[in-house]
Motif scaffolding. Structure first.
Motif, PDB file in Angstrom:
ATOM      1  N   GLY A  48       0.843  -1.201   0.327  1.00  0.00           N
ATOM      2  CA  GLY A  48      -0.019  -0.033  -0.150  1.00  0.00           C
ATOM      3  C   GLY A  48       0.717   1.399  -0.074  1.00  0.00           C
ATOM      4  O   GLY A  48       2.040   1.219  -0.345  1.00  0.00           O
ATOM      5  N   GLY A  49       0.145   2.313   0.333  1.00  0.00           N
ATOM      6  CA  GLY A  49       0.838   3.789   0.411  1.00  0.00           C
ATOM      7  C   GLY A  49      -0.057   4.839   0.050  1.00  0.00           C
ATOM      8  O   GLY A  49      -1.007   4.849   0.620  1.00  0.00           O
ATOM      9  N   SER A  50       0.540   5.658  -0.812  1.00  0.00           N
ATOM     10  CA  SER A  50      -0.474   6.912  -1.101  1.00  0.00           C
ATOM     11  C   SER A  50      -1.692   6.879  -2.081  1.00  0.00           C
ATOM     12  O   SER A  50      -1.276   6.112  -3.041  1.00  0.00           O
ATOM     13  CB  SER A  50       0.460   8.049  -1.682  1.00  0.00           C
ATOM     14  N   CYS A  51      -2.811   7.081  -1.742  1.00  0.00           N
ATOM     15  CA  CYS A  51      -4.060   6.910  -2.406  1.00  0.00           C
ATOM     16  C   CYS A  51      -3.831   7.757  -3.784  1.00  0.00           C
ATOM     17  O   CYS A  51      -4.132   7.416  -4.891  1.00  0.00           O
ATOM     18  CB  CYS A  51      -5.175   7.468  -1.601  1.00  0.00           C
ATOM     19  N   ILE A 100      -8.411  -4.830   1.593  1.00  0.00           N
ATOM     20  CA  ILE A 100      -8.982  -3.256   1.469  1.00  0.00           C
ATOM     21  C   ILE A 100      -9.236  -2.917   2.930  1.00  0.00           C
ATOM     22  O   ILE A 100      -9.629  -3.726   3.864  1.00  0.00           O
ATOM     23  CB  ILE A 100     -10.174  -3.372   0.820  1.00  0.00           C
ATOM     24  N   HIS A 101      -9.272  -1.590   3.241  1.00  0.00           N
ATOM     25  CA  HIS A 101      -9.717  -0.883   4.233  1.00  0.00           C
ATOM     26  C   HIS A 101      -9.779   0.617   4.076  1.00  0.00           C
ATOM     27  O   HIS A 101      -9.720   1.314   2.873  1.00  0.00           O
ATOM     28  CB  HIS A 101      -8.622  -1.136   5.284  1.00  0.00           C
ATOM     29  N   ASP A 102     -10.534   1.185   4.918  1.00  0.00           N
ATOM     30  CA  ASP A 102     -10.512   2.837   4.897  1.00  0.00           C
ATOM     31  C   ASP A 102      -9.410   3.669   4.579  1.00  0.00           C
ATOM     32  O   ASP A 102      -8.560   3.184   5.318  1.00  0.00           O
ATOM     33  CB  ASP A 102     -11.618   3.270   5.948  1.00  0.00           C
ATOM     34  N   PRO A 103      -9.449   4.736   3.945  1.00  0.00           N
ATOM     35  CA  PRO A 103      -8.482   5.615   3.922  1.00  0.00           C
ATOM     36  C   PRO A 103      -8.293   6.202   4.970  1.00  0.00           C
ATOM     37  O   PRO A 103      -8.839   6.333   6.089  1.00  0.00           O
ATOM     38  CB  PRO A 103      -8.573   6.639   2.910  1.00  0.00           C
ATOM     39  N   GLY A 104      -7.027   6.599   5.393  1.00  0.00           N
ATOM     40  CA  GLY A 104      -6.463   7.394   6.886  1.00  0.00           C
ATOM     41  C   GLY A 104      -5.730   8.610   6.206  1.00  0.00           C
ATOM     42  O   GLY A 104      -5.255   9.021   5.033  1.00  0.00           O
ATOM     43  N   VAL A 105      -5.524   9.648   7.047  1.00  0.00           N
ATOM     44  CA  VAL A 105      -5.230  10.685   6.905  1.00  0.00           C
ATOM     45  C   VAL A 105      -4.299  11.434   7.892  1.00  0.00           C
ATOM     46  O   VAL A 105      -4.892  11.057   9.105  1.00  0.00           O
ATOM     47  CB  VAL A 105      -5.984  11.928   6.310  1.00  0.00           C
ATOM     48  N   LEU A 196       2.696   3.154   7.924  1.00  0.00           N
ATOM     49  CA  LEU A 196       2.206   4.153   8.834  1.00  0.00           C
ATOM     50  C   LEU A 196       3.213   4.652   9.790  1.00  0.00           C
ATOM     51  O   LEU A 196       3.248   5.955   9.960  1.00  0.00           O
ATOM     52  CB  LEU A 196       0.877   3.614   9.754  1.00  0.00           C
ATOM     53  N   ASP A 197       4.040   3.571  10.374  1.00  0.00           N
ATOM     54  CA  ASP A 197       4.976   4.136  11.354  1.00  0.00           C
ATOM     55  C   ASP A 197       6.209   5.121  10.780  1.00  0.00           C
ATOM     56  O   ASP A 197       6.734   5.993  11.183  1.00  0.00           O
ATOM     57  CB  ASP A 197       5.777   2.749  11.950  1.00  0.00           C
ATOM     58  N   ILE A 228      -4.275   3.590   5.046  1.00  0.00           N
ATOM     59  CA  ILE A 228      -3.166   3.087   5.775  1.00  0.00           C
ATOM     60  C   ILE A 228      -4.393   2.335   7.068  1.00  0.00           C
ATOM     61  O   ILE A 228      -5.394   2.737   7.153  1.00  0.00           O
ATOM     62  CB  ILE A 228      -2.411   4.149   6.841  1.00  0.00           C
ATOM     63  N   THR A 229      -3.627   1.718   7.676  1.00  0.00           N
ATOM     64  CA  THR A 229      -4.180   0.691   8.837  1.00  0.00           C
ATOM     65  C   THR A 229      -3.958   1.579  10.141  1.00  0.00           C
ATOM     66  O   THR A 229      -2.907   1.908  10.457  1.00  0.00           O
ATOM     67  CB  THR A 229      -3.742  -0.590   9.097  1.00  0.00           C
ATOM     68  N   PRO A 230      -4.954   2.006  10.820  1.00  0.00           N
ATOM     69  CA  PRO A 230      -4.513   2.801  12.175  1.00  0.00           C
ATOM     70  C   PRO A 230      -4.039   1.783  13.186  1.00  0.00           C
ATOM     71  O   PRO A 230      -4.053   0.617  13.074  1.00  0.00           O
ATOM     72  CB  PRO A 230      -6.178   3.088  12.795  1.00  0.00           C
ATOM     73  N   THR A 231      -2.941   2.577  13.811  1.00  0.00           N
ATOM     74  CA  THR A 231      -2.362   1.762  14.984  1.00  0.00           C
ATOM     75  C   THR A 231      -3.461   1.253  16.076  1.00  0.00           C
ATOM     76  O   THR A 231      -4.178   1.958  16.470  1.00  0.00           O
ATOM     77  CB  THR A 231      -1.302   2.733  15.863  1.00  0.00           C
TER      78      THR A 231
END
Length: 233
Positions: A48-51, A100-105, A196-197, A228-231
């Motif tokens: 993954g990475g940048s949308c 698949i997952h929700d986008p994060g910002v 994410l980290d 990204i996956t939330p921590t």
């Protein structure tokens, strides 16, 4: 048929040396001095990475004049699944994973900044659902729920849900054994978390700076949109 191997995180620029960028992909699609009209077979392994970068790469692949066959060999997670949807035919090897997952910002600021970030996330998710909807047979709200829950799938489940078109045939020398991997779910989750980290500000550091790899410039994190996956604490 030309073969292309895409292995790494998806980003708009190469900061750490393990990214796939839109510019790098474009150079592979249209190599200088070579025929760029024939069919392509792309082996994809990405956490993954940048949308934004993934959408640019999706558009570039859709514009390519030849047939594009993408084979997930390892993992296609997060933004990599957006890129993969550009394929004329999309397959996974039997040991591969799909997530698949929700986008994060990542954002900081006042109330208005945070409200804007929420609007951005909602728009990004709708655009991703548009892309998935080109192939996936599930209803839009079902896909949205799967994204919200962060859903990992093996090849069989991804095929059943309509995210891919088939499971790649490993027999008869169709695929080089070196291109075929059996992905570990634990390792794949760790690699997604690494993304994410990587962009999380270090404890005690300025929130306007990202952790740096040797020789890379400081970049701004504000409103850096990624899948990204939330921590989980």
């Amino acid at each position: 048929m030309r073969d292309i191997h895409l292995n790494g995180y998806i980003d708009d620029e190469a900061w750490f040396g393990d990214e796939i960028t839109p510019e790098a992909l474009h150079g592979m699609l249209y190599p200088e001095g070579e025929e760029a009209q024939g069919d392509l077979r792309i082996f994809l392994n990405s956490y993954g990475g940048s949308c934004n970068a993934a959408v640019r790469m999706f558009d570039d692949l859709r514009a390519y004049p030849g047939n594009v066959h993408i084979i997930v060999s390892g993992t296609a997670a997060s933004a990599a699944t957006v890129l993969a949807m550009a394929a004329d035919r999309l397959e996974m090897t039997p040991g591969s994973l799909w997530m698949i997952h929700d986008p994060g910002v990542m954002v900081w600021g006042n109330e208005r900044d945070l409200e804007e970030a929420v609007r951005l996330l909602k728009a990004c998710k709708e655009s991703i659902l548009n892309v998935y909807g080109r192939r996936c047979r599930k209803a839009r709200d079902e896909i949205g729920a799967m994204m919200r829950d962060t859903t990992w799938m093996d090849a069989g489940q991804a095929l059943q849900d309509g995210f891919i078109d088939g499971i790649a045939d490993l027999g008869g020398g169709v695929l080089d054994a070196a291109c075929c991997h059996e992905a570990s779910l634990a390792e794949a989750k760790e690699k997604v978390q690494n993304w994410l980290d990587r962009w999380r500000p270090a404890r005690g550091a300025s929130t306007a700076q990202a952790p740096q790899a040797p020789g890379t410039p400081v970049i701004q994190l504000q409103k850096r949109l990624a899948l990204i996956t939330p921590t989980k604490r």
